[in-house]
Design an enzyme around this catalytic site. Structure first.
Site, mmCIF file in Angstrom:
data_model
loop_
_atom_site.group_PDB
_atom_site.id
_atom_site.type_symbol
_atom_site.label_atom_id
_atom_site.label_comp_id
_atom_site.label_asym_id
_atom_site.label_seq_id
_atom_site.Cartn_x
_atom_site.Cartn_y
_atom_site.Cartn_z
ATOM 1 N N TYR A 1 133.122 35.490 47.244
ATOM 2 C CA TYR A 1 134.303 35.016 47.003
ATOM 3 C C TYR A 1 134.624 33.567 47.578
ATOM 4 O O TYR A 1 134.911 32.479 47.176
ATOM 5 C CB TYR A 1 135.626 36.089 47.303
ATOM 6 C CG TYR A 1 136.949 35.551 47.515
ATOM 7 C CD1 TYR A 1 137.723 34.795 46.528
ATOM 8 C CD2 TYR A 1 137.573 35.205 48.811
ATOM 9 C CE1 TYR A 1 138.932 34.316 46.362
ATOM 10 C CE2 TYR A 1 139.121 34.636 48.788
ATOM 11 C CZ TYR A 1 139.500 34.312 47.695
ATOM 12 O OH TYR A 1 140.788 33.570 47.705
ATOM 13 N N LYS B 1 135.031 29.751 46.163
ATOM 14 C CA LYS B 1 136.232 28.875 46.530
ATOM 15 C C LYS B 1 135.640 27.648 47.313
ATOM 16 O O LYS B 1 136.356 26.695 47.092
ATOM 17 C CB LYS B 1 137.354 29.630 47.412
ATOM 18 C CG LYS B 1 138.062 30.994 46.589
ATOM 19 C CD LYS B 1 138.903 30.356 45.387
ATOM 20 C CE LYS B 1 140.002 29.711 45.843
ATOM 21 N NZ LYS B 1 140.922 29.393 44.556
HETATM 22 P P1 NAD Z 1 145.449 37.028 41.721
HETATM 23 O O1 NAD Z 1 144.088 37.761 41.662
HETATM 24 O O2 NAD Z 1 146.694 37.858 41.935
HETATM 25 O O3 NAD Z 1 145.899 36.549 40.520
HETATM 26 C C1 NAD Z 1 144.953 35.547 39.760
HETATM 27 C C2 NAD Z 1 145.458 35.204 38.632
HETATM 28 O O4 NAD Z 1 144.447 34.354 37.825
HETATM 29 C C3 NAD Z 1 145.866 36.168 37.633
HETATM 30 O O5 NAD Z 1 147.021 36.182 36.966
HETATM 31 C C4 NAD Z 1 144.508 36.304 36.512
HETATM 32 O O6 NAD Z 1 145.089 36.948 35.197
HETATM 33 C C5 NAD Z 1 144.200 34.860 36.219
HETATM 34 N N1 NAD Z 1 142.917 34.558 35.997
HETATM 35 C C6 NAD Z 1 141.783 35.038 36.588
HETATM 36 N N2 NAD Z 1 140.757 34.535 35.855
HETATM 37 C C7 NAD Z 1 141.078 33.728 35.040
HETATM 38 C C8 NAD Z 1 140.622 32.535 33.916
HETATM 39 N N3 NAD Z 1 139.439 32.691 33.948
HETATM 40 N N4 NAD Z 1 141.454 31.985 33.312
HETATM 41 C C9 NAD Z 1 142.786 31.954 33.273
HETATM 42 N N5 NAD Z 1 143.401 32.803 34.372
HETATM 43 C C10 NAD Z 1 142.677 33.657 34.940
HETATM 44 O O7 NAD Z 1 145.459 36.015 42.975
HETATM 45 P P2 NAD Z 1 146.444 35.482 43.982
HETATM 46 O O8 NAD Z 1 146.251 36.368 45.285
HETATM 47 O O9 NAD Z 1 147.826 35.416 43.366
HETATM 48 O O10 NAD Z 1 145.683 34.041 44.406
HETATM 49 C C11 NAD Z 1 145.862 32.823 43.586
HETATM 50 C C12 NAD Z 1 145.095 31.820 44.295
HETATM 51 O O11 NAD Z 1 145.626 31.748 45.870
HETATM 52 C C13 NAD Z 1 143.839 31.905 44.232
HETATM 53 O O12 NAD Z 1 143.179 30.824 43.799
HETATM 54 C C14 NAD Z 1 143.550 32.494 45.476
HETATM 55 O O13 NAD Z 1 142.016 32.131 45.937
HETATM 56 C C15 NAD Z 1 144.301 31.595 46.402
HETATM 57 N N6 NAD Z 1 144.564 32.284 47.718
HETATM 58 C C16 NAD Z 1 145.092 33.756 47.722
HETATM 59 C C17 NAD Z 1 145.551 34.039 48.931
HETATM 60 C C18 NAD Z 1 145.907 35.537 49.260
HETATM 61 O O14 NAD Z 1 146.179 35.795 50.306
HETATM 62 N N7 NAD Z 1 145.970 36.336 48.055
HETATM 63 C C19 NAD Z 1 145.312 33.228 50.107
HETATM 64 C C20 NAD Z 1 145.002 32.010 49.892
HETATM 65 C C21 NAD Z 1 144.597 31.480 48.776
#
Ligand code: NAD
Ligand code: TYD
Length: 355
Positions: free
Chosen positions: A161, A165
């Site tokens: 992962y 990223k």
């Molecule tokens: P999540 O898994 O809850 O949501 C991901 C979303 O992306 C979903 O709605 C999914 O349907 C969509 N998706 C996945 N593959 C796709 C594709 N090929 N085309 C279009 N849509 C697609 O993730 P999250 O926790 O909301 O994280 C969102 C972003 O924030 C990510 O980039 C993650 O790396 C980053 N992030 C998350 C955290 C955390 O604590 N959750 C912390 C820092 C950064």
């Protein structure tokens, strides 16, 4: 202050994306349109935005599709005259990336590349546009007992992962330097709050507590994460998008480090009190289980740059944020039932039958 009219949010049906859309439409004074481009994987759930869909029928639009599908992204871009992007779409769960990294490389790396190329094509030389890339502190690797990740910390991703990223972050930086695409980027610590998919630590534990199931703590439970309430992250992203300097990265964190075991204990107590039980009633449910392979020991963010330069700071006090989150999950058992009964359940049953 930078202004946009047609904001493309990728992955807006996920945890942070849906909270971000709600925040922007309700709390920022933004008067344009939001186009949510989402593939609706197991993690994307339209129920997360039912209130938004109802409240903003003329300013919120869903485009169901894949960020890797260039023709589709191109069509959406033209149709809505996109002038800003908040790029959330990703595969986001470390445990899944260990069991099946392919989808992480596809969506996180190829998908980001596709978006950057469409942006370059449509925005040729424009400076009144912005591509904001949402990333994670996990790209910096793992800390020992002391120290913090700053924007200068060298990248050292350890899981599929975080490696995917990190690759996407490098692409975004390269498109800025090589093609002068106006970009900003934020690297944030672990989020928590409503609509968090119950495979991640906090919502998974709340769900298990509701069902009276045992609570799997990986390894010795001493791994440390820095937790931030999701609305504070949404505010940080909006702050960077409207006032951040092009080409810059901003670290975002909660200044709120917790060992996993301590956090699970506090969650047990918060949930017990919310259910009218004795404070320590759930503690005997805690179980140590085999560690995650390559489990990063400690993450901790130094967010002084965004604090000093843009005046953002984490607002939500952790005890309050946790109480709010536990109360939300207890009040939304229908939502939980729906997300858990889908693809997620099948995956969990297959991979975690013993936990
Ligand atoms: P999540 O898994 O809850 O949501 C991901 C979303 O992306 C979903 O709605 C999914 O349907 C969509 N998706 C996945 N593959 C796709 C594709 N090929 N085309 C279009 N849509 C697609 O993730 P999250 O926790 O909301 O994280 C969102 C972003 O924030 C990510 O980039 C993650 O790396 C980053 N992030 C998350 C955290 C955390 O604590 N959750 C912390 C820092 C950064
Ligand atoms: P997680 O929510 O998966 O986020 P990340 O791995 O991206 O930090 O996990 C947070 C921490 O909790 C991490 O150190 C792994 C640990 N963990 C457990 O101990 N048990 C669990 O069941 C899960 C899902 C995570």
């Amino acid at each position: 202050m930078r202004k946009f009219t047609n904001l493309l949010v990728t992955g807006g049906a996920g945890f942070i994306g849906s909270n971000f859309i709600r925040y922007v439409l309700n709390q920022t004074g933004f008067s344009g349109r939001i186009i949510n481009l989402d593939k609706l994987t197991y993690a994307g759930n339209l129920e997360n935005l039912a209130d938004v869909q109802q409240a903003f029928p003329e300013r919120y639009f869903l485009e169901h599709g894949d960020i890797c599908d260039k023709a589709f992204v191109d069509r959406v871009w033209s149709e809505y005259k996109v002038d800003a992007v908040a790029h959330f779409a990703a595969e986001s769960h470390v445990d899944r990336s260990i069991l099946g990294p392919g989808e992480f490389i596809r969506t996180n790396v190829e998908g980001t590349f596709t978006l950057l190329e469409v942006a370059r094509d449509h925005w040729k030389g424009r400076e009144d546009v912005l591509f904001h890339h949402v990333s994670t502190d996990e790209v910096y690797g793992s800390l020992g007992k002391t120290g913090y990740f700053t924007e200068q910390t060298p990248y050292d991703p350890r899981s599929p992962y975080s490696a995917s990223k990190a690759a996407s972050d490098h692409l975004v930086n390269a498109w800025f330097h090589t093609y002068h695409l106006p970009v900003t980027k934020s690297n944030c610590s672990n989020n928590y709050g409503p609509f968090h998919f119950p495979e991640k630590l906090i919502p998974l534990m709340i769900l298990k507590l509701q069902k009276g199931e045992t609570l799997p703590v990986y390894g010795d439970g001493k791994n440390v994460r820095d937790w931030l309430f999701v609305d504070d992250h949404a505010e940080a992203i909006w702050t960077v998008m409207t006032r951040g300097r092009p080409g810059e990265t901003y670290n975002v964190g909660g200044e709120n480090e917790w060992e996993n075991l301590k956090l699970v204990e506090v969650l047990c107590q918060t949930t017990a009190l919310a259910l009218g039980k004795d404070k320590d009633a759930f503690l005997p449910l805690i179980r140590f289980v085999p560690d995650r392979p390559g489990h990063d020991r400690r993450y901790a963010i130094d967010c002084s740059k965004i604090k000093k330069e843009l005046g953002w700071k984490p607002r939500t006090e952790f005890a309050q944020g946790l109480e709010k989150t536990v109360a939300w999950y207890l009040a939304h058992s229908e939502w939980v039932k729906n997300v858990v009964s889908g693809a997620y359940k099948t995956w969990m049953d297959r991979n975690y039958a013993s936990r």
